[in-house]
Motif scaffolding. Structure first.
Motif, short mmCIF file in Angstrom:
data_model
loop_
_atom_site.label_atom_id
_atom_site.label_comp_id
_atom_site.label_asym_id
_atom_site.label_seq_id
_atom_site.Cartn_x
_atom_site.Cartn_y
_atom_site.Cartn_z
N LEU A 1 2.35 -8.67 -16.03
CA LEU A 1 1.84 -7.60 -15.17
C LEU A 1 0.59 -8.05 -14.40
O LEU A 1 0.35 -7.58 -13.29
CB LEU A 1 1.51 -6.36 -16.00
N THR A 2 -0.18 -8.95 -14.98
CA THR A 2 -1.35 -9.49 -14.30
C THR A 2 -0.94 -10.27 -13.06
O THR A 2 -1.52 -10.13 -11.99
CB THR A 2 -2.15 -10.40 -15.24
N LEU A 3 0.08 -11.11 -13.22
CA LEU A 3 0.61 -11.87 -12.09
C LEU A 3 1.15 -10.93 -11.03
O LEU A 3 0.90 -11.10 -9.83
CB LEU A 3 1.71 -12.82 -12.57
N LEU A 4 1.88 -9.92 -11.44
CA LEU A 4 2.47 -8.96 -10.51
C LEU A 4 1.38 -8.22 -9.73
O LEU A 4 1.48 -8.06 -8.51
CB LEU A 4 3.32 -7.96 -11.30
N ALA A 5 0.32 -7.81 -10.43
CA ALA A 5 -0.77 -7.11 -9.76
C ALA A 5 -1.45 -8.00 -8.72
O ALA A 5 -1.82 -7.54 -7.63
CB ALA A 5 -1.78 -6.63 -10.79
N ARG B 1 0.74 -8.21 -5.56
CA ARG B 1 0.67 -7.02 -4.72
C ARG B 1 -0.70 -6.86 -4.07
O ARG B 1 -0.80 -6.34 -2.95
CB ARG B 1 1.02 -5.77 -5.55
N ALA B 2 -1.75 -7.33 -4.76
CA ALA B 2 -3.08 -7.29 -4.15
C ALA B 2 -3.15 -8.19 -2.92
O ALA B 2 -3.90 -7.91 -1.98
CB ALA B 2 -4.14 -7.71 -5.17
N ARG B 3 -2.34 -9.28 -2.94
CA ARG B 3 -2.28 -10.16 -1.78
C ARG B 3 -1.31 -9.64 -0.72
O ARG B 3 -1.04 -10.31 0.27
CB ARG B 3 -1.83 -11.57 -2.21
N ARG B 4 -0.78 -8.44 -0.96
CA ARG B 4 0.19 -7.79 -0.06
C ARG B 4 1.46 -8.61 0.08
O ARG B 4 2.11 -8.61 1.13
CB ARG B 4 -0.43 -7.52 1.31
N SER B 5 1.79 -9.32 -0.98
CA SER B 5 3.05 -10.07 -0.99
C SER B 5 4.22 -9.10 -1.15
O SER B 5 4.21 -8.25 -2.04
CB SER B 5 3.06 -11.08 -2.14
N GLY B 6 5.21 -9.25 -0.29
CA GLY B 6 6.39 -8.41 -0.38
C GLY B 6 7.52 -9.05 -1.16
O GLY B 6 8.66 -8.59 -1.09
N LEU B 7 7.20 -10.12 -1.91
CA LEU B 7 8.22 -10.83 -2.68
C LEU B 7 8.93 -9.87 -3.64
O LEU B 7 8.27 -9.22 -4.46
CB LEU B 7 7.58 -11.96 -3.47
N LEU C 1 6.82 -0.72 -13.11
CA LEU C 1 7.11 -0.25 -11.76
C LEU C 1 5.83 0.15 -11.03
O LEU C 1 5.69 -0.11 -9.83
CB LEU C 1 8.09 0.93 -11.82
N ASP C 2 4.88 0.76 -11.75
CA ASP C 2 3.61 1.12 -11.13
C ASP C 2 2.82 -0.11 -10.71
O ASP C 2 2.06 -0.08 -9.74
CB ASP C 2 2.77 1.96 -12.08
N ALA C 3 3.00 -1.21 -11.45
CA ALA C 3 2.27 -2.45 -11.12
C ALA C 3 2.86 -3.15 -9.91
O ALA C 3 2.26 -4.09 -9.38
CB ALA C 3 2.29 -3.40 -12.32
N GLY C 4 4.04 -2.72 -9.47
CA GLY C 4 4.63 -3.30 -8.26
C GLY C 4 5.97 -3.94 -8.43
O GLY C 4 6.50 -4.55 -7.50
N ALA C 5 6.59 -3.82 -9.63
CA ALA C 5 7.93 -4.37 -9.82
C ALA C 5 8.93 -3.61 -8.95
O ALA C 5 8.83 -2.40 -8.79
CB ALA C 5 8.35 -4.29 -11.28
N ASP C 6 9.89 -4.34 -8.40
CA ASP C 6 10.93 -3.70 -7.59
C ASP C 6 12.07 -3.19 -8.46
O ASP C 6 12.81 -2.29 -8.06
CB ASP C 6 11.47 -4.70 -6.56
#
Length: 226
Positions: free
Chosen positions: A60-64, A67-73, A91-96
Protein backbone atom coordinates in the motif's frame (compact mmCIF):
# COMPACT_ATOMS: atom_id res chain seq x y z
CA UNK A 1 2.16 -5.32 -23.17
CA UNK A 2 4.52 -5.41 -20.20
CA UNK A 3 3.34 -6.20 -16.66
CA UNK A 4 5.31 -5.79 -13.43
CA UNK A 5 4.65 -8.47 -10.80
CA UNK A 6 5.57 -7.39 -7.25
CA UNK A 7 5.65 -10.59 -5.19
CA UNK A 8 8.22 -11.74 -2.61
CA UNK A 9 7.32 -15.44 -2.49
CA UNK A 10 9.36 -17.06 -5.30
CA UNK A 11 6.95 -19.90 -6.14
CA UNK A 12 3.97 -17.55 -6.23
CA UNK A 13 5.89 -15.08 -8.37
CA UNK A 14 6.82 -17.87 -10.80
CA UNK A 15 3.17 -18.99 -10.97
CA UNK A 16 1.87 -15.49 -11.68
CA UNK A 17 4.52 -14.76 -14.31
CA UNK A 18 3.74 -18.04 -16.05
CA UNK A 19 0.03 -17.24 -16.20
CA UNK A 20 0.68 -13.76 -17.57
CA UNK A 21 3.24 -14.99 -20.12
CA UNK A 22 0.81 -17.63 -21.43
CA UNK A 23 -1.79 -14.92 -21.90
CA UNK A 24 0.54 -13.19 -24.36
CA UNK A 25 1.94 -10.47 -22.10
CA UNK A 26 5.54 -9.90 -21.02
CA UNK A 27 5.96 -10.16 -17.24
CA UNK A 28 8.83 -9.02 -15.02
CA UNK A 29 8.98 -9.81 -11.33
CA UNK A 30 10.53 -7.99 -8.36
CA UNK A 31 10.39 -9.05 -4.70
CA UNK A 32 9.79 -5.80 -2.88
CA UNK A 33 8.89 -2.12 -2.67
CA UNK A 34 12.37 -0.73 -3.37
CA UNK A 35 12.91 -2.88 -6.46
CA UNK A 36 9.43 -2.05 -7.74
CA UNK A 37 10.06 1.68 -7.31
CA UNK A 38 13.27 1.35 -9.33
CA UNK A 39 11.64 -0.72 -12.09
CA UNK A 40 8.66 1.63 -12.44
CA UNK A 41 10.96 4.63 -12.69
CA UNK A 42 12.93 3.28 -15.64
CA UNK A 43 10.61 0.98 -17.62
CA UNK A 44 7.26 1.81 -19.29
CA UNK A 45 4.98 -0.83 -17.75
CA UNK A 46 1.37 -1.11 -18.87
CA UNK A 47 0.11 -2.58 -15.58
CA UNK A 48 1.26 -3.96 -12.23
CA UNK A 49 0.18 -6.93 -10.11
CA UNK A 50 0.94 -6.02 -6.50
CA UNK A 51 1.15 -8.15 -3.37
CA UNK A 52 0.69 -6.23 -0.12
CA UNK A 53 2.74 -8.21 2.41
CA UNK A 54 6.26 -7.63 1.09
CA UNK A 55 9.54 -8.26 2.90
CA UNK A 56 10.70 -4.63 2.79
CA UNK A 57 7.38 -2.90 3.37
CA UNK A 58 3.67 -2.75 2.66
CA UNK A 59 2.48 -2.72 -0.95
CA UNK A 60 0.00 0.00 0.00
CA UNK A 61 2.96 2.32 0.59
CA UNK A 62 4.16 1.77 -2.96
CA UNK A 63 0.64 2.27 -4.28
CA UNK A 64 0.23 5.53 -2.37
CA UNK A 65 3.53 6.84 -3.77
CA UNK A 66 2.44 5.97 -7.31
CA UNK A 67 -0.81 7.87 -6.95
CA UNK A 68 0.94 10.81 -5.28
CA UNK A 69 3.05 11.05 -8.45
CA UNK A 70 -0.24 11.08 -10.40
CA UNK A 71 0.72 7.85 -12.10
CA UNK A 72 -2.21 6.34 -13.97
CA UNK A 73 -0.58 2.89 -14.09
CA UNK A 74 -3.32 0.24 -13.67
CA UNK A 75 -2.63 -1.70 -10.47
CA UNK A 76 -4.24 -5.03 -9.58
CA UNK A 77 -3.72 -5.91 -5.92
CA UNK A 78 -3.26 -9.67 -5.49
CA UNK A 79 -3.10 -10.59 -1.82
CA UNK A 80 -4.15 -12.96 0.95
CA UNK A 81 -5.68 -10.05 2.90
CA UNK A 82 -9.32 -10.96 2.49
CA UNK A 83 -11.42 -8.87 4.89
CA UNK A 84 -13.78 -6.15 3.73
CA UNK A 85 -11.67 -3.54 5.52
CA UNK A 86 -8.57 -4.77 3.66
CA UNK A 87 -10.30 -4.50 0.28
CA UNK A 88 -11.61 -1.03 1.06
CA UNK A 89 -8.15 0.11 2.21
CA UNK A 90 -6.57 -1.19 -1.00
CA UNK A 91 -9.10 0.48 -3.25
CA UNK A 92 -8.95 3.73 -1.25
CA UNK A 93 -5.15 3.72 -1.63
CA UNK A 94 -5.56 3.73 -5.41
CA UNK A 95 -5.82 0.09 -6.51
CA UNK A 96 -7.82 -0.37 -9.70
CA UNK A 97 -8.89 -3.89 -8.72
CA UNK A 98 -8.43 -6.31 -5.82
CA UNK A 99 -8.10 -10.09 -6.14
CA UNK A 100 -7.70 -12.46 -3.20
CA UNK A 101 -5.37 -15.47 -3.02
CA UNK A 102 -5.88 -18.30 -3.83
CA UNK A 103 -7.09 -17.30 -7.27
CA UNK A 104 -7.87 -18.77 -10.68
CA UNK A 105 -5.40 -17.94 -13.44
CA UNK A 106 -8.21 -17.25 -15.91
CA UNK A 107 -9.72 -14.67 -13.56
CA UNK A 108 -6.38 -12.93 -13.07
CA UNK A 109 -5.92 -12.59 -16.83
CA UNK A 110 -9.53 -11.45 -17.34
CA UNK A 111 -9.18 -8.75 -14.70
CA UNK A 112 -5.89 -7.53 -16.15
CA UNK A 113 -7.42 -7.31 -19.62
CA UNK A 114 -10.41 -5.41 -18.21
CA UNK A 115 -8.07 -2.83 -16.67
CA UNK A 116 -6.07 -2.50 -19.87
CA UNK A 117 -9.25 -1.99 -21.93
CA UNK A 118 -10.16 1.13 -20.00
CA UNK A 119 -9.86 4.38 -22.00
CA UNK A 120 -6.26 5.46 -22.31
CA UNK A 121 -4.75 2.12 -21.35
CA UNK A 122 -2.97 -0.52 -23.39
CA UNK A 123 -5.98 -2.40 -24.78
CA UNK A 124 -8.23 0.65 -25.08
CA UNK A 125 -9.76 1.39 -28.50
CA UNK A 126 -10.40 5.14 -28.11
CA UNK A 127 -7.59 7.15 -26.51
CA UNK A 128 -7.97 10.74 -25.31
CA UNK A 129 -5.90 13.67 -24.02
CA UNK A 130 -6.79 17.35 -24.01
CA UNK A 131 -9.09 17.89 -27.01
CA UNK A 132 -7.37 15.03 -28.82
CA UNK A 133 -9.04 11.71 -29.61
CA UNK A 134 -7.34 8.74 -31.25
CA UNK A 135 -9.29 5.89 -32.85
CA UNK A 136 -6.86 2.96 -32.72
CA UNK A 137 -9.02 0.86 -35.06
CA UNK A 138 -9.66 3.49 -37.74
CA UNK A 139 -6.13 4.90 -37.22
CA UNK A 140 -7.40 8.47 -37.06
CA UNK A 141 -6.51 11.29 -34.67
CA UNK A 142 -8.77 14.32 -34.18
CA UNK A 143 -8.36 17.59 -32.29
CA UNK A 144 -11.63 19.27 -31.40
CA UNK A 145 -13.37 17.05 -33.94
CA UNK A 146 -11.04 17.96 -36.82
CA UNK A 147 -8.94 15.17 -38.37
CA UNK A 148 -5.18 15.64 -38.10
CA UNK A 149 -2.96 14.98 -41.16
CA UNK A 150 -0.50 12.63 -39.46
CA UNK A 151 1.98 10.36 -41.17
CA UNK A 152 2.04 6.65 -40.30
CA UNK A 153 5.08 7.04 -38.04
CA UNK A 154 3.52 10.03 -36.27
CA UNK A 155 0.34 8.06 -35.61
CA UNK A 156 2.35 5.19 -34.16
CA UNK A 157 4.33 7.50 -31.86
CA UNK A 158 1.17 9.29 -30.76
CA UNK A 159 -0.51 5.98 -29.89
CA UNK A 160 2.40 4.88 -27.71
CA UNK A 161 2.47 8.25 -25.93
CA UNK A 162 -1.29 8.17 -25.31
CA UNK A 163 -1.23 4.61 -24.00
CA UNK A 164 1.44 5.60 -21.49
CA UNK A 165 0.06 9.06 -20.80
CA UNK A 166 2.23 10.95 -18.31
CA UNK A 167 4.94 8.28 -18.35
CA UNK A 168 8.20 8.37 -20.28
CA UNK A 169 8.30 6.25 -23.42
CA UNK A 170 11.95 5.42 -24.17
CA UNK A 171 13.28 6.48 -27.57
CA UNK A 172 14.68 2.95 -28.00
CA UNK A 173 11.21 1.47 -27.54
CA UNK A 174 9.77 3.75 -30.25
CA UNK A 175 12.60 2.76 -32.60
CA UNK A 176 11.88 -0.93 -31.96
CA UNK A 177 8.12 -0.56 -32.43
CA UNK A 178 8.36 1.58 -35.58
CA UNK A 179 11.30 0.01 -37.36
CA UNK A 180 11.93 -3.39 -35.77
CA UNK A 181 15.37 -4.91 -36.15
CA UNK A 182 15.71 -4.62 -39.91
CA UNK A 183 17.82 -2.14 -41.83
CA UNK A 184 19.74 0.97 -40.95
CA UNK A 185 18.02 3.57 -38.78
CA UNK A 186 19.23 7.15 -38.72
CA UNK A 187 19.84 8.36 -35.17
CA UNK A 188 17.58 11.39 -35.61
CA UNK A 189 14.60 9.53 -37.16
CA UNK A 190 12.47 9.47 -34.00
CA UNK A 191 13.32 13.07 -32.95
CA UNK A 192 12.33 14.31 -36.42
CA UNK A 193 8.97 12.50 -36.28
CA UNK A 194 8.35 13.79 -32.74
CA UNK A 195 9.20 17.35 -33.82
CA UNK A 196 6.66 17.22 -36.66
CA UNK A 197 4.03 15.59 -34.43
CA UNK A 198 4.53 18.14 -31.65
CA UNK A 199 4.08 21.03 -34.11
CA UNK A 200 0.91 19.52 -35.61
CA UNK A 201 -0.61 19.02 -32.16
CA UNK A 202 0.21 22.60 -31.19
CA UNK A 203 -1.10 24.09 -34.44
CA UNK A 204 -4.35 22.10 -34.09
CA UNK A 205 -4.92 23.22 -30.49
CA UNK A 206 -4.94 19.63 -29.27
CA UNK A 207 -4.57 20.69 -25.63
CA UNK A 208 -1.67 18.33 -24.95
CA UNK A 209 2.10 18.55 -25.24
CA UNK A 210 4.95 16.14 -25.97
CA UNK A 211 7.87 16.63 -23.58
CA UNK A 212 11.43 15.44 -24.20
CA UNK A 213 13.55 13.79 -21.52
CA UNK A 214 17.00 14.20 -23.01
CA UNK A 215 18.83 10.95 -23.58
CA UNK A 216 15.81 8.91 -22.46
CA UNK A 217 12.58 9.48 -24.40
CA UNK A 218 9.29 11.37 -24.47
CA UNK A 219 6.04 11.74 -22.56
CA UNK A 220 2.65 13.36 -23.16
CA UNK A 221 0.72 15.61 -20.77
CA UNK A 222 -2.36 17.78 -20.85
CA UNK A 223 -1.76 21.50 -21.36
CA UNK A 224 0.01 23.55 -24.01
CA UNK A 225 3.60 24.74 -23.99
CA UNK A 226 5.54 26.16 -26.91
Amino acid sequence: MRVLVVEDEPRMAELIVGIIDRAGFVADTVPGVADADHALEFLPYDAAVLDLGLADGDGLTLLARLRARRSGLPVLVLTARDTLDDRVAGLDAGADDYLIKPFAGAELVARLKALLRRPGHSLGVMLEAGTLTFDTIGREARAGGTALPLARQELAILEHLLRRFGRVVPKALLEEKLYGDGGELESNAIPVHVHHLRKKLFDAGAGCTIHTVRGVGYFLTDGITE
